[in-house]
Design a protein around this motif. Structure first.
Motif, mmCIF file in Angstrom:
data_model
loop_
_atom_site.group_PDB
_atom_site.id
_atom_site.type_symbol
_atom_site.label_atom_id
_atom_site.label_comp_id
_atom_site.label_asym_id
_atom_site.label_seq_id
_atom_site.Cartn_x
_atom_site.Cartn_y
_atom_site.Cartn_z
ATOM 1 N N THR A 78 6.362 12.716 8.096
ATOM 2 C CA THR A 78 7.569 13.417 7.627
ATOM 3 C C THR A 78 7.640 14.855 8.093
ATOM 4 N N VAL A 79 6.604 15.337 8.763
ATOM 5 C CA VAL A 79 6.671 16.685 9.340
ATOM 6 C C VAL A 79 7.737 16.723 10.438
ATOM 7 N N ASP A 80 7.871 15.620 11.163
ATOM 8 C CA ASP A 80 8.862 15.513 12.239
ATOM 9 C C ASP A 80 10.206 15.112 11.634
ATOM 10 N N LYS A 81 11.197 15.993 11.792
ATOM 11 C CA LYS A 81 12.511 15.741 11.200
ATOM 12 C C LYS A 81 13.121 14.431 11.678
ATOM 13 N N ASN A 82 12.823 14.071 12.911
ATOM 14 C CA ASN A 82 13.426 12.863 13.493
ATOM 15 C C ASN A 82 12.813 11.565 12.958
ATOM 16 N N LYS A 83 11.750 11.678 12.199
ATOM 17 C CA LYS A 83 11.069 10.474 11.726
ATOM 18 C C LYS A 83 11.148 10.301 10.213
ATOM 19 N N ARG A 84 11.976 11.101 9.551
ATOM 20 C CA ARG A 84 11.998 11.068 8.090
ATOM 21 C C ARG A 84 12.834 9.928 7.511
ATOM 22 N N THR A 85 13.795 9.492 8.260
ATOM 23 C CA THR A 85 14.702 8.482 7.708
ATOM 24 C C THR A 85 14.021 7.141 7.443
ATOM 25 N N PHE A 86 12.884 6.911 8.079
ATOM 26 C CA PHE A 86 12.215 5.614 7.898
ATOM 27 C C PHE A 86 11.814 5.379 6.456
ATOM 28 N N LEU A 87 11.598 6.486 5.712
ATOM 29 C CA LEU A 87 11.183 6.341 4.319
ATOM 30 C C LEU A 87 12.266 5.643 3.496
ATOM 31 N N MET A 88 13.518 6.040 3.712
ATOM 32 C CA MET A 88 14.611 5.426 2.971
ATOM 33 C C MET A 88 14.894 4.023 3.492
ATOM 34 N N GLU A 89 14.819 3.863 4.812
ATOM 35 C CA GLU A 89 15.154 2.578 5.424
ATOM 36 C C GLU A 89 14.193 1.471 5.005
ATOM 37 N N GLU A 90 12.950 1.800 4.864
ATOM 38 C CA GLU A 90 11.938 0.785 4.545
ATOM 39 C C GLU A 90 11.611 0.701 3.054
ATOM 40 N N TRP B 122 8.646 16.281 -0.486
ATOM 41 C CA TRP B 122 9.114 17.630 -0.138
ATOM 42 C C TRP B 122 9.457 17.705 1.352
ATOM 43 N N ASN B 123 8.598 17.240 2.199
ATOM 44 C CA ASN B 123 8.854 17.228 3.637
ATOM 45 C C ASN B 123 10.102 16.409 3.957
ATOM 46 N N TYR B 124 10.154 15.254 3.336
ATOM 47 C CA TYR B 124 11.273 14.332 3.595
ATOM 48 C C TYR B 124 12.616 14.964 3.240
ATOM 49 N N SER B 125 12.648 15.756 2.178
ATOM 50 C CA SER B 125 13.921 16.295 1.670
ATOM 51 C C SER B 125 14.201 17.714 2.143
ATOM 52 N N GLU B 126 13.592 18.131 3.237
ATOM 53 C CA GLU B 126 13.762 19.513 3.704
ATOM 54 C C GLU B 126 15.228 19.859 3.952
ATOM 55 N N ASP B 127 15.990 18.962 4.538
ATOM 56 C CA ASP B 127 17.397 19.221 4.866
ATOM 57 C C ASP B 127 18.340 18.584 3.860
ATOM 58 N N ILE B 128 17.926 18.500 2.620
ATOM 59 C CA ILE B 128 18.699 17.825 1.587
ATOM 60 C C ILE B 128 20.068 18.486 1.381
ATOM 61 N N LYS C 136 8.289 22.979 -7.226
ATOM 62 C CA LYS C 136 9.210 23.240 -6.109
ATOM 63 C C LYS C 136 10.079 22.026 -5.824
ATOM 64 N N LEU C 137 9.485 20.849 -5.856
ATOM 65 C CA LEU C 137 10.246 19.627 -5.590
ATOM 66 C C LEU C 137 11.280 19.384 -6.685
ATOM 67 N N LEU C 138 10.885 19.575 -7.937
ATOM 68 C CA LEU C 138 11.814 19.379 -9.054
ATOM 69 C C LEU C 138 12.979 20.360 -8.954
ATOM 70 N N ASP C 139 12.683 21.606 -8.623
ATOM 71 C CA ASP C 139 13.713 22.623 -8.492
ATOM 72 C C ASP C 139 14.704 22.239 -7.386
ATOM 73 N N ARG C 140 14.158 21.719 -6.276
ATOM 74 C CA ARG C 140 15.021 21.324 -5.150
ATOM 75 C C ARG C 140 15.937 20.172 -5.543
ATOM 76 N N ILE C 141 15.403 19.173 -6.187
ATOM 77 C CA ILE C 141 16.213 18.000 -6.558
ATOM 78 C C ILE C 141 17.259 18.378 -7.591
ATOM 79 N N GLU C 142 16.844 19.175 -8.594
ATOM 80 C CA GLU C 142 17.806 19.577 -9.645
ATOM 81 C C GLU C 142 18.941 20.409 -9.076
#
Length: 793
Positions: A672-684, A713-719, A773-779
């Protein structure tokens, strides 16, 4: 909302599972011990029991013509009567006056001759009453007073007393000269003479006439008891030669129980020279038969043999001591006798003998022969090392230093080296002894010298490697000391090459014989076992930061580890393959210049893929761990996506196993460090599985909980919207994070104080900062919080 978003994304750099080594907190050190660097465990080398008891085992390096025999003939004629004469005592001076009835004087060359003793036992029991009658009778005799007898005539005094029985005669004999301090020894000899005729001689007559073995054994038991009662055991007994002559004749009777009785008495008589040698051979012959262990236990032969070791001269009687110690070695194979040895101080006694032998230099004529004795001593100590009390005695009596000296002096004696190494192999499995051995700085250079000298001796090599693995398992100083020894790594590489070739050849022959159609052996082969334990040393050494970095840059080391993954499958030898993977994982932790792991990372990934697809769950987990380190590199991340390994990692989150989930999550984190590879988490379906893992394991494993939060956190960087990133798991995740951040709830009083402090450490330092930090981002990207039910922790 925008301001809130900017606030959340400030310093929102991605988390890596592993970063460049830096100064770490205590929790980070513990965390890394779980994540990246691990020592290896393995079983102690197996030592098969000998089929037969021999002076030297079947694997002995000694040629038959250069070693004392285990089988020999032994007869009555083997013993020498000339050596059985007693130590000279005080002789009686002759009496000038010839007594009327009884004369106690004797010539220098004559021996005291007494009437034949009564054959019936009741006569012996009349002693006390006879003494009383004799005293009454003598009190009535008109003895001459001292004043009436001139001093120069007192020695001619003859006492005339009427005696009626042999017993009274004997008592009178004992009373004569009575009261004189100068003649105490004379009295002792006279009493001994009486005891001989009354108690001993009848038993000897029985031994001479009896031909039933059972009755002979009973007679020998009576004889030993009588000798002990009369204080006649040892060298000062006057009739000793007559006694021994009778016993020697019985050696020709083919009976181990009888010979055991004979050996016990003969040893107790303190024979020396040729007779000591042959009685020790007799004891050796008895103990060689395992079926005799029971009768040996009951007859206390061990005490007699230990006394020989304690008292006899090492150089003068080295051959006798060899067979004596050989007999004791056989006894040490019996659990009951082994415990008896430990309780009677055998360990200290054996170590004293080792020390004496160590003092004999190589140019001494006895040096070679004492090597035979040293084999028996070290073999016995090896057996004793199994007992906790004996281990304590070995530690307290300086066994490490003495055995290291012996190892250094006997470097050319493979038998001695093997037994000492076997002792260390057993004892180094225990922390206290391992620490004592690690503190002996000479041991490392000795072990390396042995490895170089006996490289093809598998039984010796495997144990030394096992010891080195134990030394380097927990001790950073031991890692440093071994690594700094000249040629240490080169020796390991040379051994690796030798035994890999042996393993390759064995595997080739196995397949040529059609082995692919048969089940593979369950246990590692000899070559595989050496490789397993050698790789363990490399893995343990790599825990040390500077050594680990050096090994990571050692191309030959990494190449050899990779070849194991190339030619070996988990079906061939699971432990060997997993050990190689673990060591590669340790080395992959170090990001150093000219890293051989980094150079070969893609090839390593290819080999790991084979392990990942195996039926071994342990192999799968180890492969995932290595991918966790290698996935820091973009090429490996691309490889993972290309080979669809990421789907496998997501599937592993369902394993309901904390360690498996932890390793898989580490790979996902780096992906998930690579922005181009983050979508696989949702897809799978990865998000839902990560949330499930957080709920299942979070309160019990804050390290894993932290890793999951870092991945999210990495996955949701561009949330932009919580719902678009976390979907239907959004609300569950919000409630779960809120609950896990409730200190009173998760660190409640249901835990004891120690557990609460332990959990608090990880919760505060690992989990809480990331989760907040993650909770703050999601909220900040979620407009409402519906009611969600969370299963209680």
């Amino acid at each position: 909302m925008q301001a809130s978003k900017n606030k959340t994304t400030k310093n929102a750099e991605p988390f890596y599972r592993l970063s460049v080594p830096k100064q770490k907190t205590s929790s980070e050190i513990i965390n890394e011990a779980r994540n990246a660097l691990r020592t290896l465990r393995t079983q102690r080398p197996f030592t098969p029991a000998e089929d037969q008891r021999k002076l030297f085992g079947s694997g002995s390096s000694r040629a038959p013509q250069n070693r004392p025999p285990s089988v020999f003939s032994l007869h009555a004629s083997s013993f020498d009567l000339a050596e059985s004469r007693p130590v000279s005592g005080v002789r009686l001076s002759p009496l000038d006056h010839k007594p009327i009835l009884v004369t106690f004087a004797k010539d220098e060359d004559s021996s005291i001759s007494l009437p034949k003793p009564p054959a019936d036992a009741p006569e012996v029991r009349k002693v006390s009453s006879a003494r009383a009658r004799l005293l009454r009778r003598t009190s009535q005799v008109n003895f001459l007073s001292a004043k009436m007898i001139p001093p120069d005539q007192s020695k001619n005094l003859c006492i005339c007393v009427e005696v009626e029985t042999f017993t009274e005669y004997a008592l009178l004999f004992c009373m004569y000269f009575e009261g004189s301090e100068d003649e105490t020894r004379i009295n002792e000899l006279e009493e001994e003479e009486i005891f001989w005729h009354v108690k001993i001689l009848p038993i000897l007559h029985e031994l001479e006439k009896e031909d039933n073995v059972e009755n002979l054994c009973l007679a020998c038991t009576k004889l030993y008891q009588a000798l002990n009662e009369g204080n006649m055991l040892g060298k000062r007994f006057k009739r000793r030669s007559v006694l021994l002559k009778t016993l020697y004749k019985l050696v020709d009777v083919d009976s181990d129980p009888l010979c055991l009785k004979l050996a016990k008495i003969i040893l107790a008589m303190k024979v020396d020279g040729k007779n000591l040698l042959h009685v020790c051979k007799l004891a050796f012959k008895i103990c060689r038969n395992e079926k005799n262990d029971y009768i040996i236990q009951n007859d206390r032969l061990l005490d007699c043999l230990l006394e020989v070791l304690r008292t006899e001269d090492l150089q003068k009687n080295n051959e006798a001591l060899l067979y004596c110690m050989g007999a004791i070695k056989f006894m040490s194979g019996n659990a009951v006798l082994l415990n008896e040895m430990a309780n009677k101080g055998a360990v200290e006694m054996f170590l004293q003998l080792v020390k004496q032998i160590n003092n004999i230099k190589e140019n001494d004529t006895h040096f070679s022969n004492l090597g035979h004795l040293l084999v028996q001593l070290t073999a016995s100590l090896r057996n004793l090392a199994d007992l906790p009390p004996a281990r304590r005695q070995l530690l307290c009596n300086g066994a490490v230093s003495e055995l290291c000296v012996a190892l250094e002096q006997r470097m050319n004696d493979k038998d001695v080296c093997t037994y000492i190494v076997r002792i260390f192999s057993k004892l180094s499995s225990y922390n206290d002894f391992c620490g004592a051995l690690a503190d002996c700085s000479r041991c490392y250079i000795l072990f390396l010298a042995l490895l170089n000298k006996h490289q093809n001796q598998q039984d010796l090599v495997i144990r030394i490697i096992f010891i080195l693995g134990n030394l380097t398992a927990k001790n950073n100083q031991a890692r440093e000391q071994f690594f700094k020894e000249k040629g240490s790594v080169n020796t390991l590489i040379s051994l690796f090459q030798t035994y890999r070739e042996l393993d390759l050849n064995a595997q080739k022959c196995y397949h040529e014989r059609g082995g692919e159609e048969k089940s593979h052996p369950k246990h590692p082969s000899e070559a595989e076992d050496v490789l397993i334990k050698l790789i363990r040393v490399l893995a343990n050494l790599s825990i040390h930061p500077s050594i680990g970095a050096a090994l990571a840059a050692a191309h030959r080391v990494v190449e050899l580890l990779v070849t194991v993954l190339e030619y070996k499958s988990v079906d061939d030898c699971e432990e060997l393959v997993i050990s190689a993977a673990t060591t590669i994982n340790n080395l992959s932790y170090y990001e150093v210049k000219s890293s051989a792991v980094q150079d070969k990372k893609l090839h390593i990934a290819e080999m790991l893929l084979k392990l990942l697809m195996s039926n071994s769950m342990d192999g799968v987990v180890e492969a995932v761990r290595v991918f966790g380190n290698l996935s820091r590199y973009h090429e490996i991340c691309d490889f993972i996506i290309q080979k669809k390994i990421h789907k496998f990692m997501i599937a592993l989150l369902d394993a309901k196993n904390q360690d498996v989930c932890f390793s898989a999550c580490g790979v996902l984190l780096n992906l998930t460090v690579d922005k181009n590879k983050r979508t696989f988490l949702m897809e799978e379906g990865g998000i839902g599985k990560l949330v499930d893992c957080l709920q299942d394991f979070g309160p019990a494993d804050w390290q894993l909980a932290c890793l999951i939060c870092k991945t999210l956190w990495n996955y949701s960087e561009d949330i932009t919207s919580a719902a678009s990133y976390f979907g239907e798991d959004t609300d569950t995740l919000l409630v779960l994070l809120t609950s896990l951040l409730d200190e009173e709830l998760v660190l409640g009083y249901s835990l004891n104080r120690d557990s609460r402090d332990y959990h608090r450490l990880y919760w505060e330092r690992e989990f809480k900062p990331v989760a907040e930090k993650l909770l703050d981002r999601i909220e900040s990207h979620h407009s409402f919080l519906p009611t969600v039910t969370i299963t209680p922790f």
